[in-house]
Each structure stands twice: as C-alpha cells, then as structure tokens.
Design a protein around this motif. Structure first.
Motif, mmCIF file in Angstrom:
data_model
loop_
_atom_site.group_PDB
_atom_site.id
_atom_site.type_symbol
_atom_site.label_atom_id
_atom_site.label_comp_id
_atom_site.label_asym_id
_atom_site.label_seq_id
_atom_site.Cartn_x
_atom_site.Cartn_y
_atom_site.Cartn_z
ATOM 1 N N GLU A 138 0.850 -1.194 0.000
ATOM 2 C CA GLU A 138 0.000 0.000 0.000
ATOM 3 C C GLU A 138 0.883 1.240 0.000
ATOM 4 O O GLU A 138 1.883 1.295 0.705
ATOM 5 C CB GLU A 138 -0.898 0.047 1.232
ATOM 6 N N THR A 139 0.497 2.205 -0.793
ATOM 7 C CA THR A 139 1.096 3.539 -0.675
ATOM 8 C C THR A 139 -0.033 4.479 -0.294
ATOM 9 O O THR A 139 -1.111 4.443 -0.883
ATOM 10 C CB THR A 139 1.752 4.002 -1.987
ATOM 11 N N ASN A 162 17.841 -3.146 2.072
ATOM 12 C CA ASN A 162 18.318 -4.494 2.376
ATOM 13 C C ASN A 162 17.489 -5.198 3.448
ATOM 14 O O ASN A 162 17.626 -6.403 3.643
ATOM 15 C CB ASN A 162 19.795 -4.452 2.809
ATOM 16 N N THR A 163 16.611 -4.473 4.138
ATOM 17 C CA THR A 163 15.771 -5.109 5.158
ATOM 18 C C THR A 163 14.368 -5.418 4.629
ATOM 19 O O THR A 163 13.566 -6.008 5.355
ATOM 20 C CB THR A 163 15.648 -4.200 6.395
ATOM 21 N N ARG A 164 14.084 -5.022 3.400
ATOM 22 C CA ARG A 164 12.752 -5.252 2.840
ATOM 23 C C ARG A 164 12.731 -6.558 2.051
ATOM 24 O O ARG A 164 13.655 -6.822 1.260
ATOM 25 C CB ARG A 164 12.354 -4.099 1.916
ATOM 26 N N PRO A 165 11.693 -7.400 2.229
ATOM 27 C CA PRO A 165 11.595 -8.653 1.470
ATOM 28 C C PRO A 165 11.122 -8.392 0.036
ATOM 29 O O PRO A 165 10.097 -8.910 -0.431
ATOM 30 C CB PRO A 165 10.564 -9.451 2.279
ATOM 31 N N VAL A 166 11.887 -7.539 -0.647
ATOM 32 C CA VAL A 166 11.532 -7.061 -1.983
ATOM 33 C C VAL A 166 12.769 -7.159 -2.864
ATOM 34 O O VAL A 166 13.873 -6.841 -2.419
ATOM 35 C CB VAL A 166 11.054 -5.587 -1.916
ATOM 36 N N ASN A 167 12.608 -7.603 -4.093
ATOM 37 C CA ASN A 167 13.710 -7.619 -5.053
ATOM 38 C C ASN A 167 13.309 -6.835 -6.297
ATOM 39 O O ASN A 167 12.115 -6.718 -6.618
ATOM 40 C CB ASN A 167 14.104 -9.038 -5.442
ATOM 41 N N THR A 168 14.322 -6.334 -7.024
ATOM 42 C CA THR A 168 14.064 -5.501 -8.193
ATOM 43 C C THR A 168 14.810 -6.038 -9.403
ATOM 44 O O THR A 168 15.975 -6.444 -9.306
ATOM 45 C CB THR A 168 14.512 -4.044 -7.942
ATOM 46 N N LEU A 181 3.514 0.749 2.918
ATOM 47 C CA LEU A 181 3.249 -0.399 3.787
ATOM 48 C C LEU A 181 3.417 -1.698 3.014
ATOM 49 O O LEU A 181 3.034 -1.797 1.839
ATOM 50 C CB LEU A 181 1.834 -0.338 4.362
ATOM 51 N N LEU A 182 3.995 -2.702 3.683
ATOM 52 C CA LEU A 182 4.143 -4.034 3.116
ATOM 53 C C LEU A 182 3.445 -5.017 4.039
ATOM 54 O O LEU A 182 3.836 -5.158 5.206
ATOM 55 C CB LEU A 182 5.627 -4.384 2.973
ATOM 56 N N HIS A 183 2.383 -5.625 3.554
ATOM 57 C CA HIS A 183 1.554 -6.525 4.354
ATOM 58 C C HIS A 183 1.153 -5.872 5.675
ATOM 59 O O HIS A 183 1.213 -6.497 6.743
ATOM 60 C CB HIS A 183 2.271 -7.850 4.592
ATOM 61 N N GLY A 184 0.779 -4.607 5.594
ATOM 62 C CA GLY A 184 0.276 -3.868 6.743
ATOM 63 C C GLY A 184 1.331 -3.251 7.625
ATOM 64 O O GLY A 184 1.016 -2.487 8.544
ATOM 65 N N GLN A 185 2.596 -3.543 7.372
ATOM 66 C CA GLN A 185 3.685 -3.007 8.195
ATOM 67 C C GLN A 185 4.278 -1.776 7.530
ATOM 68 O O GLN A 185 4.599 -1.777 6.342
ATOM 69 C CB GLN A 185 4.770 -4.059 8.384
#
Length: 351
Positions: free
Chosen positions: A4-5, A76-82, A64-68
């Motif tokens: 969510e943004t 580097n702490t986000r469970p996201v890749n590009t 927000l990522l899954h509400g967080q």
C-alpha cells in the motif's frame, strides 16, 4: 494487501527549483497480483517503484508491506527484489553462480543454494545453460537469468522496472507471456513499470495509469480499455477516435452537425466522444448510417487494414477492418461511406 502507498509524495530540489515527482499517490496492491504502473516518461511510475524498493524515501506519505509501515526502512531489510532495465549480471560468474549470488550473500547453506538454483533454472527453463557465462546467452536468456536471480530468495514482492525495453519486438512478446507464467507459478506479487500499453494489457491483473505524478485510473485491462475515465487515459491506452460535441437531452450533437444517441448521464454541456477503431463499421448505402465520411487513405497491416476518413467538419476518424484473404478491401480515396458504431462503443468524456 501486499503493498500500500498512502498519499505518497516525492519532491526533488528546494525552493523555486522544487520538482514534485509524485503528488499524493495512493494504491493498494493485493497479494499474488500482477500490478502494472503505466504512463509516459516522467509521469512518476519509476519514482513510485523506487519508494517501494526503499531506494528513495517519500517526502510525505507512507509505504506499507503486508500492513507493516516500511516507509523509512533501508532496502536491504525489505523482502523485496528488483529487476532493472539493464540485467546487471556478473560477467565473471556463470548462470548458476549468478542465480545463487544473492543467496550466498545472505549466508545460506551451500545445499540450500544448490537446491534453490536448480529450482530457478527449471522455472526459467535454462537447465542446460547453467555453466554458461552471460556473454554466451541471448538477450532473452539473460533476462531469464536476471529474473531467476531476483526470485531465488523468494521475495514477497518483485519489482520490475521496464525489464523488456531492451528486447526486440518478437522476443519482447515472448517474454511478456513468460513473465506472466512465472508470476502465476510462483504466486509472488509483481509490480511492473512500463510505458508500453500493450505490455500492460497483455500481462496485468490490474493497471494504474499515471500522469504528472498522479494516478488517473486503476482497473483491469478491460476496464481501462473499454471505460477510460478521461481523454488522456483513452488516448494513452490504444488507438482512439475523438469526436467533439454538445449534449442535447439524451443525444450529442457533433461539431459536424449530426446527432448521436448515447448515454449522457453525469455529463452536460461540451463533451468528447471516444470510440475505438475496431468498433467503427463501414456500411453500405442501403444501411442506416450514424455518420458519413470521406476516405482519405487505407493502410494495410496484414490481418487488419486501417481506413482513414474525414467527417464533414474535417474531424479525422479511423476504422480498423479485418483484411480479406486477397488483402484488398475495395475502398478508394475520395469515396464517401457510411459509418455505424457497435452498441455501447461511444464513451462520453468531459471536454
């Protein structure tokens, strides 16, 4: 929601040199969705992607990522890749080593890395290329390696910044189907950035059309294509004919003088009618026509022929016709023809 943004803003510069790249953008992206940010260069789509990745911090608003709330968390702490436009593969590593590199940096055990690499090679159908170096691969194969490397750590969200732009047309079309297959098989949320409306329509579950740092419309490809909210969206998504007119009760009188029956609810005064070329039909003199037009040119596209015409007020209109086996549609420049529109084809937009 996966991502969510909330009223995300991003400004660059200060004082009179401030540039507002994003202006209060709010989007909600579901888990397992293929969501596309679509718009012209400079509309803010890549900036929004960088906020989600953590490469930029919003001037205002939340991510927000899954509400967080991850608004200020480092990348580097986000469970996201590009996956970027340039594949950025390591030339000194082979395919298997490239795919396993991020897992190695995370300190995963060798057995786990080997298992994940084998799984990714199978997923992108490159099992026989594991020992090759990037320079020994085609552009499409390099793209698959970049995707496999990004998917190997099993991120919750995969961000793709125009990853197909460097490929030729035929390979790009193949990779569009490949990307969608990978997204379905992995179940990972994909957020894809492109300025190519065909890519957006081909792959996406939903599309957000952006302009000047704002989201104009969010919907399924069919919703965006068939029911655009304004002239920009209608014009940006595919080819569109525009007819100017004014509402008179339940009809629109065109600037060329003809009256057309359309659903005008919610509109008044000066309006624009939008109609797709494939929904314009040429009819014979014996049939009742909505409009008459003069043919100015015909352009052969193989399966389709585009018939270019002008109305009485010089408004240009195009019909997309299926080409007959001979390739000749039997229409000549200067010929007057009647036009009819498919039911519901005319969309009323505010001028």
């Amino acid at each position: 929601m996966a991502v969510e943004t909330r009223a995300a803003c991003k400004e660059y510069g200060t004082g009179s040199h401030t540039v507002r790249a994003l202006d209060g953008v709010s989007v909600s992206i579901e888990q397992g969705e293929f969501f596309t940010l679509l718009g012209p260069s400079g509309c803010g789509k890549t900036t929004l992607l960088r906020l989600i990745a953590g490469f930029e911090v919003p001037t205002d608003g939340q991510i927000l990522l899954h509400g967080q709330d991850i608004t200020t968390d480092p990348p580097n702490t986000r469970p996201v890749n590009t996956v970027f436009q340039s594949y950025a593969l390591f030339p000194h590593l082979n395919v298997a080593e490239n795919i396993g590199f991020s897992l190695k940096m995370l300190g995963r055990p060798r057995s786990e890395i080997r298992q994940a690499v084998d799984k990714m090679l199978s997923l992108v159908q490159l099992e026989d290329f594991a020992a090759r170096k990037p320079q020994q691969l085609s552009g499409g194969q390099q793209q698959r390696v970049a995707l496999a490397r990004a998917l190997a750590p099993e991120p919750k969200v995969l961000l793709l910044d125009e990853p197909l732009s460097a490929l030729d047309l035929k390979l790009r079309k193949e990779m569009q189907l490949e990307l969608k297959r990978l997204q379905v098989e992995t179940g990972i949320t994909f957020i894809f950035v492109t300025h190519d409306q065909e890519e957006a329509l081909t792959m996406s579950d939903r599309v957000a059309v952006m302009q000047s740092g704002a989201v104009l419309q969010i919907g399924t490809p069919r919703e965006i294509y068939n029911h655009p909210v304004d002239r920009f969206v209608a014009d940006f998504i595919g080819e569109t004919n525009f007819l100017s007119g004014r509402i008179e009760k339940d009809q629109v009188r065109l600037s060329s003088g003809e009256l057309l029956a359309v659903v005008t609810e919610g509109h008044e005064g000066e309006v624009t009618l939008a109609v797709r070329p494939e929904q314009v039909r040429l009819c014979s003199a014996e049939e009742s026509a909505n409009l008459s037009a003069t043919i100015t040119d015909t352009v052969y596209f193989g399966t389709d022929t585009h018939c270019h015409m002008r109305l009485a007020d010089q408004t240009e209109i195009v019909a997309r016709l299926q080409s007959p086996p001979s390739g000749e549609i039997g229409l000549k420049r200067g010929e007057t023809v009647g036009l009819r529109f498919a039911p519901g084809a005319l969309q009323v937009l505010d001028s």
